[in-house]
Design a protein around this motif. Sequence first.
Motif, PDB file in Angstrom:
ATOM      1  N   TYR A   1       0.853  -1.193   0.000  1.00  0.00           N
ATOM      2  CA  TYR A   1       0.000   0.000   0.000  1.00  0.00           C
ATOM      3  C   TYR A   1       0.886   1.239   0.000  1.00  0.00           C
ATOM      4  N   LEU A   2       0.610   2.151  -0.958  1.00  0.00           N
ATOM      5  CA  LEU A   2       1.392   3.373  -1.121  1.00  0.00           C
ATOM      6  C   LEU A   2       0.544   4.557  -0.662  1.00  0.00           C
ATOM      7  N   PRO A   3       0.839   5.145   0.499  1.00  0.00           N
ATOM      8  CA  PRO A   3      -0.020   6.211   1.037  1.00  0.00           C
ATOM      9  C   PRO A   3      -0.045   7.473   0.186  1.00  0.00           C
ATOM     10  N   ASP A   4       1.021   7.748  -0.554  1.00  0.00           N
ATOM     11  CA  ASP A   4       1.039   8.962  -1.369  1.00  0.00           C
ATOM     12  C   ASP A   4       0.083   8.873  -2.555  1.00  0.00           C
ATOM     13  N   TYR A   5      -0.246   7.655  -2.962  1.00  0.00           N
ATOM     14  CA  TYR A   5      -1.156   7.442  -4.076  1.00  0.00           C
ATOM     15  C   TYR A   5      -2.526   6.950  -3.613  1.00  0.00           C
ATOM     16  N   LYS A   6      -2.612   6.557  -2.348  1.00  0.00           N
ATOM     17  CA  LYS A   6      -3.809   5.905  -1.804  1.00  0.00           C
ATOM     18  C   LYS A   6      -4.173   4.729  -2.703  1.00  0.00           C
ATOM     19  N   ALA A   7      -3.168   3.913  -2.987  1.00  0.00           N
ATOM     20  CA  ALA A   7      -3.342   2.827  -3.951  1.00  0.00           C
ATOM     21  C   ALA A   7      -2.377   1.691  -3.623  1.00  0.00           C
ATOM     22  N   TRP A   8      -2.598   0.564  -4.302  1.00  0.00           N
ATOM     23  CA  TRP A   8      -1.794  -0.635  -4.107  1.00  0.00           C
ATOM     24  C   TRP A   8      -0.985  -0.944  -5.366  1.00  0.00           C
ATOM     25  N   VAL A   9       0.134  -1.624  -5.178  1.00  0.00           N
ATOM     26  CA  VAL A   9       0.921  -2.099  -6.313  1.00  0.00           C
ATOM     27  C   VAL A   9       1.457  -3.484  -5.975  1.00  0.00           C
ATOM     28  N   THR A  10       1.488  -4.370  -6.969  1.00  0.00           N
ATOM     29  CA  THR A  10       2.040  -5.691  -6.746  1.00  0.00           C
ATOM     30  C   THR A  10       3.547  -5.585  -6.472  1.00  0.00           C
ATOM     31  N   ASN A  11       4.036  -6.386  -5.548  1.00  0.00           N
ATOM     32  CA  ASN A  11       5.461  -6.354  -5.201  1.00  0.00           C
ATOM     33  C   ASN A  11       6.349  -6.863  -6.318  1.00  0.00           C
ATOM     34  N   ILE A  12       5.762  -7.473  -7.331  1.00  0.00           N
ATOM     35  CA  ILE A  12       6.572  -7.895  -8.482  1.00  0.00           C
ATOM     36  C   ILE A  12       7.318  -6.701  -9.069  1.00  0.00           C
ATOM     37  N   TYR A  13       6.694  -5.513  -9.011  1.00  0.00           N
ATOM     38  CA  TYR A  13       7.304  -4.334  -9.625  1.00  0.00           C
ATOM     39  C   TYR A  13       8.015  -3.423  -8.618  1.00  0.00           C
ATOM     40  N   ILE A  14       8.278  -3.958  -7.412  1.00  0.00           N
ATOM     41  CA  ILE A  14       9.082  -3.219  -6.442  1.00  0.00           C
ATOM     42  C   ILE A  14      10.422  -3.928  -6.297  1.00  0.00           C
ATOM     43  N   GLN A  15      11.488  -3.194  -6.411  1.00  0.00           N
ATOM     44  CA  GLN A  15      12.829  -3.779  -6.305  1.00  0.00           C
ATOM     45  C   GLN A  15      13.032  -4.367  -4.905  1.00  0.00           C
ATOM     46  N   GLY A  16      13.501  -5.617  -4.855  1.00  0.00           N
ATOM     47  CA  GLY A  16      13.723  -6.277  -3.584  1.00  0.00           C
ATOM     48  C   GLY A  16      13.078  -7.644  -3.554  1.00  0.00           C
ATOM     49  N   PRO A  17      13.058  -8.292  -2.395  1.00  0.00           N
ATOM     50  CA  PRO A  17      12.480  -9.625  -2.289  1.00  0.00           C
ATOM     51  C   PRO A  17      10.965  -9.597  -2.412  1.00  0.00           C
ATOM     52  N   ALA A  18      10.360 -10.768  -2.533  1.00  0.00           N
ATOM     53  CA  ALA A  18       8.909 -10.878  -2.702  1.00  0.00           C
ATOM     54  C   ALA A  18       8.177 -10.240  -1.525  1.00  0.00           C
ATOM     55  N   TRP A  19       8.668 -10.465  -0.313  1.00  0.00           N
ATOM     56  CA  TRP A  19       8.145  -9.817   0.895  1.00  0.00           C
ATOM     57  C   TRP A  19       9.192  -8.806   1.334  1.00  0.00           C
ATOM     58  N   LEU A  20       8.868  -7.526   1.292  1.00  0.00           N
ATOM     59  CA  LEU A  20       9.851  -6.465   1.532  1.00  0.00           C
ATOM     60  C   LEU A  20      10.319  -6.467   2.979  1.00  0.00           C
ATOM     61  N   GLU A  21      11.610  -6.411   3.153  1.00  0.00           N
ATOM     62  CA  GLU A  21      12.181  -6.409   4.496  1.00  0.00           C
ATOM     63  C   GLU A  21      11.888  -5.082   5.198  1.00  0.00           C
ATOM     64  N   GLY A  22      11.479  -5.179   6.447  1.00  0.00           N
ATOM     65  CA  GLY A  22      11.248  -3.990   7.255  1.00  0.00           C
ATOM     66  C   GLY A  22       9.882  -3.358   7.093  1.00  0.00           C
ATOM     67  N   VAL A  23       9.086  -3.819   6.124  1.00  0.00           N
ATOM     68  CA  VAL A  23       7.748  -3.261   5.905  1.00  0.00           C
ATOM     69  C   VAL A  23       6.740  -4.098   6.670  1.00  0.00           C
ATOM     70  N   PRO A  24       5.906  -3.486   7.517  1.00  0.00           N
ATOM     71  CA  PRO A  24       4.973  -4.270   8.338  1.00  0.00           C
ATOM     72  C   PRO A  24       3.854  -4.902   7.516  1.00  0.00           C
ATOM     73  N   ASP A  25       3.277  -5.940   8.095  1.00  0.00           N
ATOM     74  CA  ASP A  25       2.083  -6.559   7.525  1.00  0.00           C
ATOM     75  C   ASP A  25       0.899  -5.617   7.754  1.00  0.00           C
ATOM     76  N   CYS A  26       0.031  -5.488   6.777  1.00  0.00           N
ATOM     77  CA  CYS A  26      -1.122  -4.589   6.912  1.00  0.00           C
ATOM     78  C   CYS A  26      -2.084  -5.060   8.006  1.00  0.00           C
ATOM     79  N   LYS A  27      -1.970  -6.331   8.424  1.00  0.00           N
ATOM     80  CA  LYS A  27      -2.789  -6.794   9.541  1.00  0.00           C
ATOM     81  C   LYS A  27      -2.392  -6.081  10.833  1.00  0.00           C
ATOM     82  N   ASP A  28      -1.085  -5.741  10.940  1.00  0.00           N
ATOM     83  CA  ASP A  28      -0.578  -5.071  12.140  1.00  0.00           C
ATOM     84  C   ASP A  28      -0.563  -3.541  11.995  1.00  0.00           C
ATOM     85  N   ASN A  29      -0.567  -3.076  10.768  1.00  0.00           N
ATOM     86  CA  ASN A  29      -0.465  -1.632  10.525  1.00  0.00           C
ATOM     87  C   ASN A  29      -1.360  -1.280   9.334  1.00  0.00           C
TER      88      ASN A  29
END
Length: 294
Positions: free
Chosen positions: A262-290
Amino acid sequence: MVSRTAFIRTLITLLAVLFWAPVSMTATAQAAPAAAAADDCRALAPGASAAAERAIAAACAQVAAGTWYTWGGGHGAQPGATYGQVDPTDPASEHDPERRGFDCSGLVRYAYAQAAGSDILNGVASQQYYTHRAAARFTAAQGLAPLLPGDLLAYGTKQDLQHIAIYLGAGKMVEARQSGTKLMVSDVRLGNTYFGAVRVNTGQVTGNIHRTWGTDVWTKAEPRIAADRVYAFPYSTTIRVHCQKHAELVSAEGYDNDVWSYLPDYKAWVTNIYIQGPAWLEGVPDCKDNPPAP
């Protein structure tokens, strides 16, 4: 010998000249500021940060210099005026390749590079509005009341922001408006095309900062392929990620991944396939917790 009548006539003439001159000079002095106010380029209201004041001063210096609008201008390797290009949709741009200047986002890029000492807003109008350096955002419905000098005014739709300008206060903005004109001070246009405003953070950015890859990657209103499109990254873009979660599985570019961010500046979602890094981004919380704010 001068007659008494001639003497009196001469005295009256001298007195008339003496009284007329100050009145005329006073009237001229009072009229001059009104003429200058029409193109007064500076912060016209209190509250601007020191960086915003510097950005305004940099933009206004280009207005004072008579710099041209030129399509594509200001998007060279470094911030600054460049020769433009012909806009195939605008016949008035035929001379833009001969003119050294800025388009709307080129001017904003230059002004804030001068303010911050680094190239913090390199990109087109939509990328500048959706910047991860947003300190605050304002909707069109809020009007001008909450804005401060230095805020960026954006025009268009969420999918296609076509114009951006720098607010001066008092209902004025400085902008590179269109081919065939020079940079100018204008009245803020609050019509159907006004989208909203953003306040730029020129200091250190906090949060989970990542970068996309690929071209024309769409963000979505929900974490699924068929959801409404919000905005497409034209190329690799720095983003701020609020949280991530497992949702619809996506297959693209030879990868499979069910994680969406979830990208707050866009109020939108993007698949992690198009974000540089591992499939599950390190250091980013789960939306269940945040969870993202509504």
